[in-house]
Design a protein around this motif. Structure first.
Motif, PDB file in Angstrom:
ATOM      1  N   GLY B  31       0.730  -1.298  -0.092  1.00 34.12           N
ATOM      2  CA  GLY B  31      -0.104  -0.074  -0.131  1.00 34.12           C
ATOM      3  C   GLY B  31       0.771   1.315  -0.063  1.00 34.12           C
ATOM      4  O   GLY B  31       1.745   1.115   0.777  1.00 34.12           O
ATOM      5  N   LEU B  32       0.400   2.340  -0.750  1.00 35.14           N
ATOM      6  CA  LEU B  32       1.032   3.684  -0.865  1.00 35.14           C
ATOM      7  C   LEU B  32       0.216   4.269   0.154  1.00 35.14           C
ATOM      8  O   LEU B  32      -1.077   4.626  -0.358  1.00 35.14           O
ATOM      9  N   LEU B  33       0.626   4.960   1.012  1.00 25.72           N
ATOM     10  CA  LEU B  33      -0.264   5.625   2.034  1.00 25.72           C
ATOM     11  C   LEU B  33       0.314   7.084   2.086  1.00 25.72           C
ATOM     12  O   LEU B  33       1.301   7.363   2.148  1.00 25.72           O
ATOM     13  N   GLY B  34      -0.658   7.856   1.973  1.00 24.19           N
ATOM     14  CA  GLY B  34      -0.180   9.279   2.009  1.00 24.19           C
ATOM     15  C   GLY B  34      -1.365  10.294   1.740  1.00 24.19           C
ATOM     16  O   GLY B  34      -2.381  10.033   1.469  1.00 24.19           O
ATOM     17  N   PRO B  35      -1.162  11.561   2.187  1.00 27.23           N
ATOM     18  CA  PRO B  35      -2.411  12.740   2.135  1.00 27.23           C
ATOM     19  C   PRO B  35      -2.520  13.036   0.731  1.00 27.23           C
ATOM     20  O   PRO B  35      -1.682  12.490  -0.318  1.00 27.23           O
ATOM     21  N   ASN B  36      -3.848  13.706   0.502  1.00 26.09           N
ATOM     22  CA  ASN B  36      -3.906  14.123  -1.183  1.00 26.09           C
ATOM     23  C   ASN B  36      -2.745  14.845  -1.622  1.00 26.09           C
ATOM     24  O   ASN B  36      -2.388  15.845  -0.839  1.00 26.09           O
ATOM     25  N   HIS B 190      -5.679   7.162   0.995  1.00 29.63           N
ATOM     26  CA  HIS B 190      -5.303   8.338   2.041  1.00 29.63           C
ATOM     27  C   HIS B 190      -6.009   7.949   3.547  1.00 29.63           C
ATOM     28  O   HIS B 190      -5.874   8.637   4.171  1.00 29.63           O
ATOM     29  N   VAL B 191      -6.593   6.874   3.387  1.00 33.87           N
ATOM     30  CA  VAL B 191      -7.196   6.525   4.708  1.00 33.87           C
ATOM     31  C   VAL B 191      -6.209   5.551   5.349  1.00 33.87           C
ATOM     32  O   VAL B 191      -6.230   4.476   4.974  1.00 33.87           O
ATOM     33  N   MET B 192      -6.018   5.800   6.536  1.00 38.58           N
ATOM     34  CA  MET B 192      -4.987   4.881   7.373  1.00 38.58           C
ATOM     35  C   MET B 192      -5.673   3.576   7.728  1.00 38.58           C
ATOM     36  O   MET B 192      -4.885   2.564   7.440  1.00 38.58           O
ATOM     37  N   GLN B 193      -7.002   3.579   8.279  1.00 41.07           N
ATOM     38  CA  GLN B 193      -7.410   2.215   8.684  1.00 41.07           C
ATOM     39  C   GLN B 193      -7.454   1.576   7.596  1.00 41.07           C
ATOM     40  O   GLN B 193      -7.236   0.061   7.839  1.00 41.07           O
ATOM     41  N   GLU B 194      -7.845   1.974   6.559  1.00 43.92           N
ATOM     42  CA  GLU B 194      -7.995   1.146   5.209  1.00 43.92           C
ATOM     43  C   GLU B 194      -6.368   0.280   5.005  1.00 43.92           C
ATOM     44  O   GLU B 194      -6.500  -1.032   4.770  1.00 43.92           O
ATOM     45  N   VAL B 195      -5.504   1.084   5.147  1.00 48.63           N
ATOM     46  CA  VAL B 195      -4.205   0.468   4.939  1.00 48.63           C
ATOM     47  C   VAL B 195      -3.852  -0.530   5.962  1.00 48.63           C
ATOM     48  O   VAL B 195      -3.412  -1.621   5.760  1.00 48.63           O
ATOM     49  N   ALA B 196      -4.205  -0.112   7.228  1.00 52.50           N
ATOM     50  CA  ALA B 196      -3.815  -0.968   8.412  1.00 52.50           C
ATOM     51  C   ALA B 196      -4.609  -2.276   8.311  1.00 52.50           C
ATOM     52  O   ALA B 196      -4.088  -3.341   8.423  1.00 52.50           O
ATOM     53  N   LEU B 198      -5.492  -4.103   5.541  1.00 55.95           N
ATOM     54  CA  LEU B 198      -5.525  -4.663   4.232  1.00 55.95           C
ATOM     55  C   LEU B 198      -3.783  -5.059   3.895  1.00 55.95           C
ATOM     56  O   LEU B 198      -3.810  -6.090   3.444  1.00 55.95           O
ATOM     57  N   CYS B 199      -3.213  -4.066   4.304  1.00 62.67           N
ATOM     58  CA  CYS B 199      -1.633  -4.299   3.659  1.00 62.67           C
ATOM     59  C   CYS B 199      -0.784  -5.070   4.371  1.00 62.67           C
ATOM     60  O   CYS B 199      -0.796  -5.348   5.818  1.00 62.67           O
ATOM     61  N   ASP B 200       0.020  -5.801   3.790  1.00 62.69           N
ATOM     62  CA  ASP B 200       1.258  -6.436   4.313  1.00 62.69           C
ATOM     63  C   ASP B 200       2.335  -5.540   4.399  1.00 62.69           C
ATOM     64  O   ASP B 200       3.241  -5.644   5.327  1.00 62.69           O
ATOM     65  N   ASP B 201       2.551  -4.789   3.337  1.00 57.17           N
ATOM     66  CA  ASP B 201       3.755  -3.716   3.380  1.00 57.17           C
ATOM     67  C   ASP B 201       3.021  -2.309   3.167  1.00 57.17           C
ATOM     68  O   ASP B 201       2.266  -2.227   2.304  1.00 57.17           O
ATOM     69  N   ILE B 202       3.674  -1.489   3.825  1.00 56.85           N
ATOM     70  CA  ILE B 202       3.159  -0.258   3.556  1.00 56.85           C
ATOM     71  C   ILE B 202       4.366   0.796   3.349  1.00 56.85           C
ATOM     72  O   ILE B 202       5.591   0.679   3.660  1.00 56.85           O
ATOM     73  N   ALA B 203       4.357   1.743   2.427  1.00 58.49           N
ATOM     74  CA  ALA B 203       5.040   2.843   2.269  1.00 58.49           C
ATOM     75  C   ALA B 203       4.401   4.018   2.385  1.00 58.49           C
ATOM     76  O   ALA B 203       3.291   4.238   1.645  1.00 58.49           O
ATOM     77  N   ILE B 204       4.706   4.945   3.055  1.00 62.21           N
ATOM     78  CA  ILE B 204       4.143   6.367   3.387  1.00 62.21           C
ATOM     79  C   ILE B 204       4.925   7.221   2.670  1.00 62.21           C
ATOM     80  O   ILE B 204       5.995   7.324   2.659  1.00 62.21           O
ATOM     81  N   VAL B 205       3.969   7.942   1.652  1.00 59.99           N
ATOM     82  CA  VAL B 205       4.399   8.678   0.724  1.00 59.99           C
ATOM     83  C   VAL B 205       3.910  10.276   1.041  1.00 59.99           C
ATOM     84  O   VAL B 205       2.960  10.635   1.551  1.00 59.99           O
ATOM     85  N   ALA B 206       5.085  11.157   1.134  1.00 62.19           N
ATOM     86  CA  ALA B 206       4.638  12.726   1.203  1.00 62.19           C
ATOM     87  C   ALA B 206       5.601  13.533   0.437  1.00 62.19           C
ATOM     88  O   ALA B 206       6.854  13.429   0.038  1.00 62.19           O
ATOM     89  N   THR B 215       6.209  -3.381   7.603  1.00 59.21           N
ATOM     90  CA  THR B 215       4.890  -4.064   7.869  1.00 59.21           C
ATOM     91  C   THR B 215       4.058  -3.041   8.849  1.00 59.21           C
ATOM     92  O   THR B 215       4.739  -2.234   9.303  1.00 59.21           O
ATOM     93  N   PRO B 216       2.653  -3.234   8.906  1.00 54.43           N
ATOM     94  CA  PRO B 216       2.027  -2.271   9.840  1.00 54.43           C
ATOM     95  C   PRO B 216       2.505  -2.415  11.184  1.00 54.43           C
ATOM     96  O   PRO B 216       2.661  -1.470  11.825  1.00 54.43           O
ATOM     97  N   ALA B 217       3.022  -3.778  11.697  1.00 55.38           N
ATOM     98  CA  ALA B 217       3.768  -4.101  12.911  1.00 55.38           C
ATOM     99  C   ALA B 217       4.924  -3.077  13.133  1.00 55.38           C
ATOM    100  O   ALA B 217       5.052  -2.441  14.111  1.00 55.38           O
ATOM    101  N   GLU B 218       5.644  -3.247  12.042  1.00 53.86           N
ATOM    102  CA  GLU B 218       7.005  -2.332  12.070  1.00 53.86           C
ATOM    103  C   GLU B 218       6.981  -1.053  12.235  1.00 53.86           C
ATOM    104  O   GLU B 218       7.548  -0.437  13.252  1.00 53.86           O
TER     105      GLU B 218
END
Lengths: 392, 242
Positions: B31-36, B190-196, B198-206, B215-218
């Protein structure tokens, strides 16, 4: 190639279900234009006929001075009525449009006639009112004929032949055929055909480009493993399909509706039988590609359906411009004009309607040049779709 | 799998994507997570080839999208943000159109559409024209359309935005099922709960850069508050600093 056909089939099917496309392509253009044209023609023709058959009305001041002239005019079917106020009254009556023509006989008229001197009469007209032109011509003709009669009497009284003062006699012989006289009237027919053809592709061109982008269906479409050229050419060919259909229907309804315009009464004929109709269709077909490519290209530039609509609404008038010029300047078909799209189609259609021979070279040049322009525009549209900015 | 290799994209003076590198392996949801406006959608557009990178490469199963676009795209199913359907076509016709453009034909294609209809619970929607479909129904049809050629890799841009709770849950379940079947899934939100959820790996983009990953846990463990939300906020404020 398979992708192109898929796009073509889908656009044709989808727009067949769109009431706006169907209405403008298959109903309004093909039915509206010929009907409007037929009604316009009938009204014009009827009005012309009324004009010729209506008795000439002439208002006269001082008619008591010229009883013989009045008797002559009435004998020729002119309805003569008296207006009061002499020359000033006549001028005012014409200026205020109470009468179309006023003839004023000066008081010295009888004396001068009796003395054998030129007698003046005054014909008041308003040349800014173009509808009086025919009446003026008829009045002048009648008075001139009356003068000629007096002249021949005077010559005869002196023992001379009236032929002495007529060294040259002009006989006008109209060599135009009934078909040629009709085409002068039908110069607008090809204008309507070109216009209806373009209308046929208008909405599908907008829907396939600006409409697709506005709906958000363009971006997923561009993620497919398909060449952009296949997408664009498929869309252009879909517009072509509708335009070709629209063209066929328009020519058909023209052929049918013109049977109800009574041209033969006016010494004119227009041959829009099956052969001519098919030839017109063939001459117009290359223009379909050009029109579809032009509409698609311009619609691709616009940002929304609405914007595309206003742009294309004006754009469809552009190809009709050369036809207007040709009508105004009475351009005759010649090979040097055949490379110009829409103008060449117009000139060829005029020749076909008139029954003139149409050269193979002229048709080939018209078709070849129009197709070349069409492909150029199609390639430009494809280039546009190759750019990132197409997503807006 | 999808690999982003030092991707860069500029619009005039604005750097939309700034040196993004990321591996989205098969069988995992990345998942790519980040604000609009962070550059998530632009990054995905570079992956599915409607925009060309100014630097770096996007690879689908090792194929460079920019240089071998059609072959790369054939291995990719794409759901762009706010993807639209053709309102005068039925759901089946919408899906069939994409199937045909992907080179499928005839009985095989119709059978595939039936399978997708079952998977996405399209049911009676299939024969109806899509004009007037709800947002949830539209997303379902768009997903079926993206999956019609059985792509190994899937790119979903904000697939649940505008969906109600039930529809959101359905999409999540579908994504998990596809992951369990071995697909590579790259998606943005851009919804954090969504990514949390569903995702195995997350990259936060800004601001066009990846500011944190794991990973969410890491990610949660690195944050002072110990939650993913804290990690998100911390990463964003760090990324926003000059």
């Amino acid at each position: 190639m398979r992708a192109l056909l898929t796009v073509l089939r889908k656009e044709v099917l989808e727009n067949l279900r769109d009431r706006r496309t169907v209405l403008s392509a298959l109903v309004l253009g093909p039915l509206g234009a010929p009907l409007l044209f037929a009604v316009m023609m009938n009204v014009t023709l009827e009005r012309n006929r009324e004009h010729d058959e209506r008795p000439l009305e002439l208002a006269m001041a001082g008619r008591a001075v010229a009883p013989n002239l009045v008797a002559y005019l009435e004998g020729e079917g002119v309805s003569v009525r008296t207006i009061p106020g002499g020359a000033a009254g006549a001028a005012a009556a014409v200026r205020e449009h109470r009468v179309r023509l006023a003839l004023v006989i000066p008081d010295d008229y009888a004396e001068r006639i009796a003395a054998g001197e030129p007698a003046r009469v005054l014909l008041y007209t308003d040349s800014s009112d173009t509808s009086t032109g025919a009446d003026r011509g008829r009045a002048e003709g009648l008075i001139g004929a009356y003068a000629a009669r007096i002249a021949s009497w005077r010559l005869a009284a002196r023992g001379l032949s009236p032929a002495v003062v007529q060294p040259i006699a002009v006989d006008e012989i109209d060599v135009s055929t009934p078909a040629a006289r009709a085409t002068a009237l039908f110069g607008m027919l090809s204008y309507f055909i070109v216009f209806a053809t373009l209308m046929g592709g208008l909405y599908i061109a907008i829907d396939a480009t600006a409409g697709e982008r506005e709906r958000g269906s363009l971006e997923p479409l561009l993620t497919l493993p398909v060449a952009r050229t296949s997408l664009v050419y498929g869309k252009i060919l879909a517009a072509c399909t509708y335009m070709a259909l629209s063209l066929a229907l328009t020519i058909t309804t023209f052929a049918i509706s013109l049977r109800f315009v009574h041209l033969d009464q006016f010494g004119m004929q227009l041959d829009l039988g099956l052969g001519t109709a098919a030839s017109i269709y063939g001459v117009m077909l290359p223009f379909v590609l050009l029109g579809a490519a032009l509409l698609t290209l311009v619609a691709s530039f616009t940002r929304s359906y609405r914007e595309a609509q206003s742009w294309l609404g004006g754009l469809v008038l552009v190809p009709t411009m050369p036809i207007l010029f040709a009508s105004i300047y009475q351009l005759a078909p010649r090979i040097g004009l055949m490379w110009i799209p829409s103008l060449s189609q117009h000139l060829l259609i005029q020749s076909l309607l008139r029954g003139d021979p149409v050269g193979v070279g002229a048709v080939a040049l018209s078709a070849g040049s129009t197709l070349a322009f069409g492909m150029l525009l199609a390639a430009a549209a494809a280039r546009l779709y190759g750019r990132e900015r197409i997503l807006g | 799998m999808i690999r982003l290799d030092s991707l860069e994209k500029r619009f005039g003076d604005v750097v939309a994507v700034d040196d993004i590198s990321l591996d989205a392996p098969d069988g995992r949801v990345t998942g790519l997570l980040g604000p609009n406006g962070a550059g998530k959608s632009t990054t995905l557009r570079l992956v599915y080839g409607v925009q060309r990178p100014d630097g770096g490469r996007a690879l689908v199963d090792g194929i460079d999208v920019a240089s071998d676009r059609q072959r790369a795209l054939a291995r990719l199913g794409v759901l762009p943000h706010n993807a639209g359907l053709y309102p005068h076509l039925s759901a089946r016709e919408n899906i069939r159109y994409y199937g045909e453009l992907q080179g499928l034909r005839g009985v095989a294609l119709e059978r595939r559409i039936d399978v997708l209809a079952e998977l996405l619970e399209l049911g009676p929607l299939l024969a109806r024209r899509t004009k007037g479909f709800s947002q949830g129904e539209r997303v379902k049809v768009s997903l079926a359309r993206a999956l019609v050629h059985e792509p190994r890799n899937l790119v979903l841009d904000e697939p649940t935005s505008g969906l109600d709770v039930l529809a959101t849950r359905n999409v999540r379940e579908l994504v998990r099922r596809l992951r369990d079947a071995g697909h590579c899934i790259l998606f943005t939100s851009h919804v954090m709960q969504e990514v949390a959820a569903l995702c195995d790996d997350i990259a936060i983009v800004a601001r066009g850069r990846i500011v944190a990953r794991g990973t969410p846990a890491e990610l949660a463990a690195t944050a002072p508050g110990g939650s993913l939300e804290d990690a998100f906020v911390a990463a964003l404020s760090a990324g926003a600093a000059p």
